[in-house]
Design a protein around this motif. Sequence first.
Motif, mmCIF file in Angstrom:
data_model
loop_
_atom_site.group_PDB
_atom_site.id
_atom_site.type_symbol
_atom_site.label_atom_id
_atom_site.label_comp_id
_atom_site.label_asym_id
_atom_site.label_seq_id
_atom_site.Cartn_x
_atom_site.Cartn_y
_atom_site.Cartn_z
ATOM 1 N N PHE A 264 0.807 -1.220 0.000
ATOM 2 C CA PHE A 264 0.000 0.000 0.000
ATOM 3 C C PHE A 264 0.841 1.272 0.000
ATOM 4 O O PHE A 264 0.279 2.372 -0.148
ATOM 5 N N GLY A 265 2.167 1.146 0.174
ATOM 6 C CA GLY A 265 3.021 2.312 0.313
ATOM 7 C C GLY A 265 2.990 2.828 1.735
ATOM 8 O O GLY A 265 2.039 2.566 2.482
ATOM 9 N N ILE A 266 4.021 3.567 2.124
ATOM 10 C CA ILE A 266 4.092 4.096 3.488
ATOM 11 C C ILE A 266 2.896 4.997 3.782
ATOM 12 O O ILE A 266 2.198 4.841 4.795
ATOM 13 N N ASP A 267 2.637 5.939 2.898
ATOM 14 C CA ASP A 267 1.504 6.844 3.118
ATOM 15 C C ASP A 267 0.188 6.086 3.052
ATOM 16 O O ASP A 267 -0.728 6.325 3.849
ATOM 17 N N GLY A 268 0.111 5.161 2.115
ATOM 18 C CA GLY A 268 -1.129 4.409 1.935
ATOM 19 C C GLY A 268 -1.453 3.522 3.122
ATOM 20 O O GLY A 268 -2.614 3.420 3.529
ATOM 21 N N VAL A 269 -0.430 2.875 3.691
ATOM 22 C CA VAL A 269 -0.696 1.964 4.806
ATOM 23 C C VAL A 269 -1.112 2.739 6.050
ATOM 24 O O VAL A 269 -1.965 2.290 6.825
ATOM 25 N N LEU A 270 -0.544 3.933 6.241
ATOM 26 C CA LEU A 270 -0.932 4.753 7.385
ATOM 27 C C LEU A 270 -2.351 5.288 7.211
ATOM 28 O O LEU A 270 -3.119 5.361 8.179
ATOM 29 N N LYS A 271 -2.705 5.641 5.991
ATOM 30 C CA LYS A 271 -4.062 6.111 5.720
ATOM 31 C C LYS A 271 -5.074 4.990 5.931
ATOM 32 O O LYS A 271 -6.129 5.183 6.553
ATOM 33 N N LEU A 272 -4.741 3.792 5.428
ATOM 34 C CA LEU A 272 -5.631 2.639 5.578
ATOM 35 C C LEU A 272 -5.792 2.258 7.052
ATOM 36 O O LEU A 272 -6.863 1.829 7.490
ATOM 37 N N ALA A 273 -4.706 2.420 7.832
ATOM 38 C CA ALA A 273 -4.740 2.055 9.247
ATOM 39 C C ALA A 273 -5.685 2.927 10.049
ATOM 40 O O ALA A 273 -6.132 2.530 11.131
ATOM 41 N N MET A 274 -6.007 4.119 9.547
ATOM 42 C CA MET A 274 -6.886 5.025 10.276
ATOM 43 C C MET A 274 -8.359 4.840 9.914
ATOM 44 O O MET A 274 -9.220 5.498 10.483
ATOM 45 N N GLN A 275 -8.657 3.932 9.006
ATOM 46 C CA GLN A 275 -10.041 3.694 8.617
ATOM 47 C C GLN A 275 -10.718 2.731 9.591
ATOM 48 O O GLN A 275 -10.060 2.003 10.340
ATOM 49 N N ASP A 276 -12.037 2.698 9.553
ATOM 50 C CA ASP A 276 -12.790 1.865 10.493
ATOM 51 C C ASP A 276 -12.523 0.373 10.298
ATOM 52 O O ASP A 276 -12.550 -0.397 11.257
ATOM 53 N N ASP A 277 -12.277 -0.030 9.064
ATOM 54 C CA ASP A 277 -12.040 -1.448 8.781
ATOM 55 C C ASP A 277 -10.548 -1.771 8.699
ATOM 56 O O ASP A 277 -10.133 -2.633 7.941
ATOM 57 N N PHE A 278 -9.747 -1.069 9.516
ATOM 58 C CA PHE A 278 -8.290 -1.204 9.429
ATOM 59 C C PHE A 278 -7.810 -2.637 9.639
ATOM 60 O O PHE A 278 -6.787 -3.037 9.078
ATOM 61 N N GLN A 279 -8.537 -3.440 10.415
ATOM 62 C CA GLN A 279 -8.079 -4.800 10.675
ATOM 63 C C GLN A 279 -8.325 -5.742 9.495
ATOM 64 O O GLN A 279 -7.938 -6.909 9.544
ATOM 65 N N ASP A 280 -8.934 -5.233 8.440
ATOM 66 C CA ASP A 280 -9.089 -6.016 7.210
ATOM 67 C C ASP A 280 -7.938 -5.760 6.243
ATOM 68 O O ASP A 280 -7.993 -6.175 5.079
ATOM 69 N N MET A 281 -6.886 -5.081 6.719
ATOM 70 C CA MET A 281 -5.795 -4.676 5.841
ATOM 71 C C MET A 281 -5.185 -5.854 5.074
ATOM 72 O O MET A 281 -4.971 -5.791 3.859
ATOM 73 N N VAL A 282 -4.895 -6.941 5.765
ATOM 74 C CA VAL A 282 -4.292 -8.105 5.106
ATOM 75 C C VAL A 282 -5.252 -8.712 4.092
ATOM 76 O O VAL A 282 -4.855 -9.134 3.008
ATOM 77 N N PHE A 283 -6.531 -8.730 4.434
ATOM 78 C CA PHE A 283 -7.523 -9.283 3.515
ATOM 79 C C PHE A 283 -7.643 -8.410 2.259
ATOM 80 O O PHE A 283 -7.804 -8.920 1.145
ATOM 81 N N HIS A 284 -7.576 -7.098 2.450
ATOM 82 C CA HIS A 284 -7.599 -6.192 1.295
ATOM 83 C C HIS A 284 -6.398 -6.454 0.385
ATOM 84 O O HIS A 284 -6.522 -6.443 -0.845
ATOM 85 N N ALA A 285 -5.234 -6.686 1.013
ATOM 86 C CA ALA A 285 -4.035 -6.979 0.220
ATOM 87 C C ALA A 285 -4.218 -8.272 -0.564
ATOM 88 O O ALA A 285 -3.827 -8.369 -1.741
ATOM 89 N N GLY A 286 -4.802 -9.282 0.070
ATOM 90 C CA GLY A 286 -5.054 -10.543 -0.616
ATOM 91 C C GLY A 286 -5.989 -10.368 -1.795
ATOM 92 O O GLY A 286 -5.743 -10.893 -2.895
ATOM 93 N N ASP A 287 -7.077 -9.627 -1.594
ATOM 94 C CA ASP A 287 -8.028 -9.372 -2.680
ATOM 95 C C ASP A 287 -7.361 -8.635 -3.835
ATOM 96 O O ASP A 287 -7.584 -8.951 -5.012
ATOM 97 N N GLN A 288 -6.523 -7.637 -3.491
ATOM 98 C CA GLN A 288 -5.925 -6.772 -4.513
ATOM 99 C C GLN A 288 -4.824 -7.462 -5.313
ATOM 100 O O GLN A 288 -4.741 -7.302 -6.535
#
Length: 485
Positions: A264-288
Amino acid sequence: MSQSKILPTTTSTSLARRRLGVWAIVFFVVSAAAPLTVVASAAATDFRIAGIGGPGAMLASGVVLMLFAVGFTAMSRYVRNTGAFYVYGARGLGKPVGIGIVFVTIFSYAALCICFYGFVGFFGEMTFSSLFGIELPWTVYAIAAFLIVAVLGYRKIDVGAKVLAVLLTAEVAILLVLSVAVLVQGGPEPVSLASFAPQNVFFAAGSGALFVFGFGAYLGFESTAIYTEEAKDPGRTVPAATYIAIAFLGVFYGFTFWILTVAFGIDGVLKLAMQDDFQDMVFHAGDQYLGAWAGITMRVLIVTSFFACLLAFHNACSRYLFAMGRERLLPAWFGETQEKTKAPHHASLALSALSLLAILVTMLSGADPFLGFALPVYSIGVAGLVLAQGVAAISVVGFFLRDRRGHSVWRVIVAPALGAVGLLIGVVLIALNFDLVSGLEGPVNGALLAPIPLLFVAGVVVGFVIRARRPEHYAELTAYVPDED
């Protein structure tokens, strides 16, 4: 008086000899750490709370534990007893301290074992509902897991090892496939190693929280020593399994956490971490990067990963209960094994009964299985086990200060002393940041932590009472050495 005269002879009081090889023990230990659940939950939480230093904190925590393991494995040559931390503490700092440390360890292992029923139930309900439209309460999945663990814990230990091997291989494989896909396809920003920079690991705001999750991610690595009596060639097997487990977990965690910054990139991962569904980060990576099948697979494997944790901690706690029964620090009934399989069946049954009670109480009270049951109980287990590791590290130093037995000063004094310092700092960080792990606020966190020091002190007091009132029993403590078959 020998142990055989102390305990009933209607059943066996020894574990199965030479059943477990290096990799079987590694599977138990790494499964207890639950790498998929750590990557899926701790990585996203690290990025949310303390920035991008999570990958570096995982490696740093691994280094501290490896320092401890250097002396820990040296001492394992002289402690051929499934009591592990109990015997380490007794030999290094005195029998009362050994009893104190084992009280804390049993409490912590039992808490960790029990909490995973809540995690299995919660994620089982969520996964099967969202993916397959199956609407069943969390208790159905928790009780299904309970029945499987109860049977495997009662039977031969190597059956459990085979189950863990399959589950662990699947969850590690999917994360490695994802990592390769991310590296091949490339992310939205240039690859950065900023996650390993000291300023982002040790000096960032909230860096203490990184090590709360860092030390928690290695839970159970020390349980290699618990299987000493059942290991093939324990003088070689236990040290090898310990080093392999810590090294694998350290590299795997650091690498897979970092892969998310590439995905997601440094900026992207920090932005994603602040969203409500942040704990789905790994799943989003798998889907993408791999497609929808990967996200679905990982959601299913989250459930099996928590089950693997559950089975591993059940095995470990059963063996501590067995050892304390054999020592008569608990009723001797705990210290009996099946004559045929040599499994610690009574200890396993008792732990299963306690686990079932916890499930039923949570169900009847209507408490949330995740926030009201699993997470707070998990937090207690983490805190207690890291304290036990720290005291065990000091015990190693105490043991070898009297006689290094031919080992180098580095291996048996300096390295474990550094490990002890790191672990005790970890205990302080966990206590100060306990609300981040427990998910609770206010004085309740102090109340949750209170049993840990109280149990340690109680164990020490019990040791002194036994020494004063039953000197023969006191003299026999930690004296058990399994026969060579």
